[in-house]
Design an enzyme around this catalytic site. Structure first.
Site, mmCIF file in Angstrom:
data_model
loop_
_atom_site.group_PDB
_atom_site.id
_atom_site.type_symbol
_atom_site.label_atom_id
_atom_site.label_comp_id
_atom_site.label_asym_id
_atom_site.label_seq_id
_atom_site.Cartn_x
_atom_site.Cartn_y
_atom_site.Cartn_z
ATOM 1 N N LYS A 1 -4.381 -6.877 3.627
ATOM 2 C CA LYS A 1 -4.418 -5.766 2.673
ATOM 3 C C LYS A 1 -5.852 -5.466 2.247
ATOM 4 O O LYS A 1 -6.241 -4.302 2.074
ATOM 5 C CB LYS A 1 -3.569 -6.102 1.445
ATOM 6 C CG LYS A 1 -3.614 -5.058 0.317
ATOM 7 C CD LYS A 1 -3.195 -3.668 0.790
ATOM 8 C CE LYS A 1 -2.801 -2.741 -0.343
ATOM 9 N NZ LYS A 1 -3.831 -2.537 -1.355
ATOM 10 N N ASN B 1 -7.840 -1.965 2.712
ATOM 11 C CA ASN B 1 -8.561 -1.231 1.675
ATOM 12 C C ASN B 1 -10.008 -0.972 2.070
ATOM 13 O O ASN B 1 -10.579 0.067 1.730
ATOM 14 C CB ASN B 1 -8.512 -2.002 0.357
ATOM 15 C CG ASN B 1 -7.161 -1.905 -0.321
ATOM 16 O OD1 ASN B 1 -6.153 -1.606 0.315
ATOM 17 N ND2 ASN B 1 -7.113 -2.165 -1.608
ATOM 18 N N SER C 1 0.826 -1.201 0.000
ATOM 19 C CA SER C 1 0.000 0.000 0.000
ATOM 20 C C SER C 1 0.860 1.250 0.000
ATOM 21 O O SER C 1 1.957 1.274 0.554
ATOM 22 C CB SER C 1 -0.915 0.012 1.237
ATOM 23 O OG SER C 1 -1.691 1.201 1.266
#
Length: 482
Positions: free
Chosen positions: A183, A187, A129
């Site tokens: 992840k 998000n 990220s």
């Protein structure tokens, strides 16, 4: 060809910047792209003068790598990842490592991990990220998969990751697809944060009738306090940008938001695991609603607002909006951590929740000040069931609660949609309620479907059925949980 420390396949923006970042930290990189012209352009352009080398074929690419080979895939999620893995396998040996650095779905990473383990290849699914800037100067990296791969790739990944207080924002997440799962949750929280900030903006713009310049100053001020975060920071910067005619550019941007699917995946996983991820769900649906532009314009004509303008203390309401944003943001993270805990139990992963907070403190899109407080919460109590039960967050939400309610009420009074603020508040009220109306729900289910219910005066796990209409008898449906 000289032996490279690591290879990277996929030279879109993220791949190029990650290769340059690795090179900057003293590691020799070999790169490959399906289109040879793109490799040549990268070597002649951004990589000119570096030690990065290119390979025109998969065979040459693998031959250039020292053993065990370490390969990062920065290609589009889905079939392209499987295609590249298939093309690499004939050139690899047992012990070699494939790292998928894209936004792959965790279920795909679970599958790839198992398939490659059977072939002796170590697979790592790693969330990355921070966008192109993070990839170039230090992203947040969330690797998970084969634990035997971690000692081999740890020096490189931690070297290129963002650092906060000297600590790299890259720690081992866990087994199989856990890296991509974390992840995905990142998000999802990102979706929630962006929606919350947008709702605060709309309350100020339409509710308090503030100019874009005035709102910019508010976000700049908020970024110096407990709301200090990357997304608050860039919001202030966005609001400062003028179009060619001198008007705020943000007012010229069409109000229909796009999405790539990770928020939706987060919500699907929450539904499958039975976790009330309400805020992130509303953030995803808000984007879906924004896409109905023509319908919204038609409805606006049919249902004109009859609300009166705000005529109260604007400074006091700004403080309330600040508190609503802060408390809702805490709920967003609390729900995200609830989901990760349930997923760990479901898939047999061992996750270090404090380390996850450390990984998110720098480099990534959701980096914010209170991630340090999340780390502290799990350091003090690694078995903490929910962030809302931690002493720091209890005090923070308690202090913000009154303003939270005022801001939500203002949206209702003025007809300003606040799906994320409102759902966060409803979740909080539900979570802190010792008794909910689910007893009536259970009675209804038993009435029409003989689904049974538990009683407050009997042990948990004992199920009962009532013949509500006097004609159903004692037969009940089987008891199960979805």
């Amino acid at each position: 060809m000289p032996q490279a420390d690591i290879g990277l396949i996929g030279l879109a923006v993220m791949g190029q910047n990650l290769a340059l970042n690795i090179n900057d930290h003293g590691y020799k990189v070999v790169v490959h792209n399906r289109t040879a012209a793109k490799t040549a352009a990268f070597l002649a352009g951004p990589a000119h003068g570096t030690d990065i080398v290119g390979a025109d074929s998969i065979e040459a690419f693998c031959q250039a790598l020292s053993r065990p080979r370490k390969i990062i895939l920065m290609v589009r999620a889905g079939v392209p990842v499987d295609d590249f893995i298939a093309s690499l396998l004939p050139c690899l040996e047992a012990g070699d490592i494939i790292i998928d650095g894209g936004n792959s779905r965790f279920t795909d990473s679970n599958r790839r991990y198992a398939d490659l383990l059977a072939r002796g290849i170590r697979f790592v699914g790693s969330g990355i990220s921070g966008g192109e800037e993070g990839a170039r100067h230090g992203p947040s990296i969330m690797p998970g998969g084969d634990p035997e791969a971690w000692p081999e790739i740890k020096p490189i990944l931690q070297a290129i990751a963002a650092k906060v207080d000297g600590v790299p924002c890259c720690q081992w997440v866990g087994e199989a697809g856990s890296g991509h799962y974390v992840k995905m949750v990142h998000n999802g929280i990102e979706y929630g944060d962006m929606q919350l900030i947008s709702e605060a903006y709309q309350l100020m713009r339409e509710g308090l009738q503030m100019s874009v310049t005035q709102i910019e100053a508010v976000f700049e001020d908020w970024n110096r306090g407990v709301l200090d975060s990357y997304l608050i920071e860039i919001t202030a910067e966005i609001l400062a940008v003028k179009d060619s005619d001198g008007a705020p550019l943000v007012d010229k941007i069409l109000d229909t938001a796009s999405q790539k699917g990770t928020g939706k995946w987060t919500c699907i996983s929450a539904l499958e695991l039975g976790v009330p991820l309400t805020l992130i769900g509303e953030a995803v649906f808000a984007r879906c609603l924004s896409a109905l532009k023509s319908e919204r314009l038609a409805a606006e004509r049919l249902y004109p607002s009859a609300a009166s303008a705000f005529d109260g203390d604007r400074d006091a309401m700004l403080r309330a909006i600040h508190d609503a944003l802060y408390a809702s943001k805490i709920v967003s993270y609390a729900q995200g951590y609830m989901l990760m805990r349930e997923a760990a139990a479901e898939y047999g992963w061992t996750l270090n929740y404090g380390d996850i907070a450390l990984m998110w403190r720098g480099g990534c899109i959701i980096r914010s000040r209170f991630l340090g407080n999340i780390k502290d919460a799990f350091t003090q109590n690694p078995q903490l069931e929910n962030l809302l039960l931690d002493e720091f967050f209890v005090a923070a939400v308690t202090q913000a609660e009154a303003g939270w309610r005022k801001a939500a009420a203002l949206g209702i009074e003025l007809g300003i949609p606040l799906p994320a603020f409102s759902s966060a508040l409803a979740f909080f009220d539900g979570y802190r309620s010792g008794r909910l109306p689910a007893n009536l729900l259970q009675a209804q289910r038993d009435y029409f479907g003989a689904h049974t219910y538990e009683r407050v005066d009997r042990p948990r796990g004992d199920y009962f059925h009532t013949d509500w209409i006097g004609a159903g008898g004692a037969a009940a449906s089987s008891t199960y949980e979805v």
